[in-house]
Design an enzyme around this catalytic site. Structure first.
Site, PDB file in Angstrom:
ATOM      1  N   GLY A  11       0.930  -1.277   0.016  1.00 29.04           N
ATOM      2  CA  GLY A  11      -0.169  -0.057   0.078  1.00 29.04           C
ATOM      3  C   GLY A  11       0.824   1.273  -0.191  1.00 29.04           C
ATOM      4  CB  THR A  12       4.256   2.386  -1.024  1.00 28.26           C
ATOM      5  OG1 THR A  12       4.309   1.552  -2.459  1.00 28.26           O
ATOM      6  CG2 THR A  12       5.084   1.475  -0.104  1.00 28.26           C
ATOM      7  CG  ASN A  13       1.772   3.427  -5.588  1.00 25.80           C
ATOM      8  OD1 ASN A  13       2.572   4.506  -6.058  1.00 25.80           O
ATOM      9  ND2 ASN A  13       2.152   2.143  -5.966  1.00 25.80           N
ATOM     10  NE  ARG A  73      -7.113 -16.316 -15.019  1.00 26.46           N
ATOM     11  CZ  ARG A  73      -6.155 -16.310 -15.881  1.00 26.46           C
ATOM     12  NH1 ARG A  73      -4.957 -16.454 -15.588  1.00 26.46           N
ATOM     13  NH2 ARG A  73      -6.239 -16.459 -17.193  1.00 26.46           N
ATOM     14  CG  LEU A 105     -11.659  -4.348 -11.369  1.00 26.32           C
ATOM     15  CD1 LEU A 105     -12.053  -2.797 -11.402  1.00 26.32           C
ATOM     16  CD2 LEU A 105     -12.350  -5.088  -9.966  1.00 26.32           C
ATOM     17  CG  ASN A 119      -3.992  -0.668 -13.325  1.00 28.04           C
ATOM     18  OD1 ASN A 119      -3.721  -0.961 -12.086  1.00 28.04           O
ATOM     19  ND2 ASN A 119      -3.068  -1.399 -14.318  1.00 28.04           N
ATOM     20  CG  HIS A 121       1.516  -1.624 -16.113  1.00 31.37           C
ATOM     21  ND1 HIS A 121       1.254  -2.996 -15.927  1.00 31.37           N
ATOM     22  CD2 HIS A 121       2.454  -1.801 -17.014  1.00 31.37           C
ATOM     23  CE1 HIS A 121       1.970  -3.567 -16.641  1.00 31.37           C
ATOM     24  NE2 HIS A 121       2.862  -3.211 -17.201  1.00 31.37           N
TER      25      HIS A 121
END
Length: 207
Positions: A11-13, A73, A105, A119, A121
């Site tokens: 969770g650093t972002n 999946r 998602l 998102n 990346h």
């Protein structure tokens, strides 16, 4: 703009978004909810420490143990995505931020939040994107390809994998003696900047 941040790991972002929100009175977003697909993600502790509600939506929590073990999946992804959509409606979420979220998602949430999901990346898309390209896999691929630069990308999410419109990119040099770890260490601070820039830009776009 009310946002939910989807996480899977440290969770650093997420922390970068929390810090910006707390230090800027004119911050254009408010983190209303943090959702993880794993109950052990340290990002959940960061959210709790900041007084932000947290939810966990994993295959087991959504489908139950027996169904989760036999589901494909895609079935798991759709079930989790639908559960996240229900939370977004409950918390009146305007936009969804994927910050190190290691699932994909799918289903109704993509249509309902079209143009409202971003998102982060860890590479310069469109290079080194797509299925299997996450975390250290990306950095290993960049080094194996002999690239001279890498970085990170914040992009809109569509029905593809890492294929949506690019909003923000940050570049760093790739050094001759780089390892995946050293390259990541150089990219990580740029990810934090890109994450905040991307969310602020999305807020402007949706205003």
């Amino acid at each position: 703009m009310n946002i939910t941040v989807l996480v899977s790991g440290g969770g650093t972002n997420l922390q970068a978004l929390i810090d910006y929100q707390n230090s800027h009175a004119d911050c254009p977003y408010r983190i209303k909810l943090v959702i993880s697909n794993t109950k052990n993600a340290y990002a959940l502790e960061r959210a709790k420490n900041a007084g932000i509600p947290v939810e966990v939506r994993s295959p087991f929590s959504v489908l139950g143990k027996e169904k989760a073990q036999s589901a494909s999946r895609d079935e798991k992804r759709i079930a989790i995505s639908d559960a996240i959509l229900d939370l977004c409606r409950e918390y009146e979420i305007d936009a969804i931020v994927l910050a190190g979220y290691l699932s994909v998602l799918g289903g109704k949430i993509i249509g309902e939040y079209s143009g409202k999901i971003i998102n982060l990346h860890p590479a310069l898309l469109p290079k080194f994107g797509g299925v299997g390209m996450w975390g250290h896999n990306v950095h290993e691929a960049v080094l194996a390809a002999g690239e001279k630069e890498s970085g990170c990308t914040v992009h809109l999410v569509d029905s593809g994998c890492d294929t949506g419109k690019i909003l923000v990119q940050k570049k760093v040099p790739v050094l001759p003696d780089d390892t995946p770890d050293s390259l990541y260490a150089r990219i990580a601070p740029e990810e934090h900047k890109a994450m905040v820039e991307g969310v602020c830009l999305l807020a402007k776009m949706l205003a």
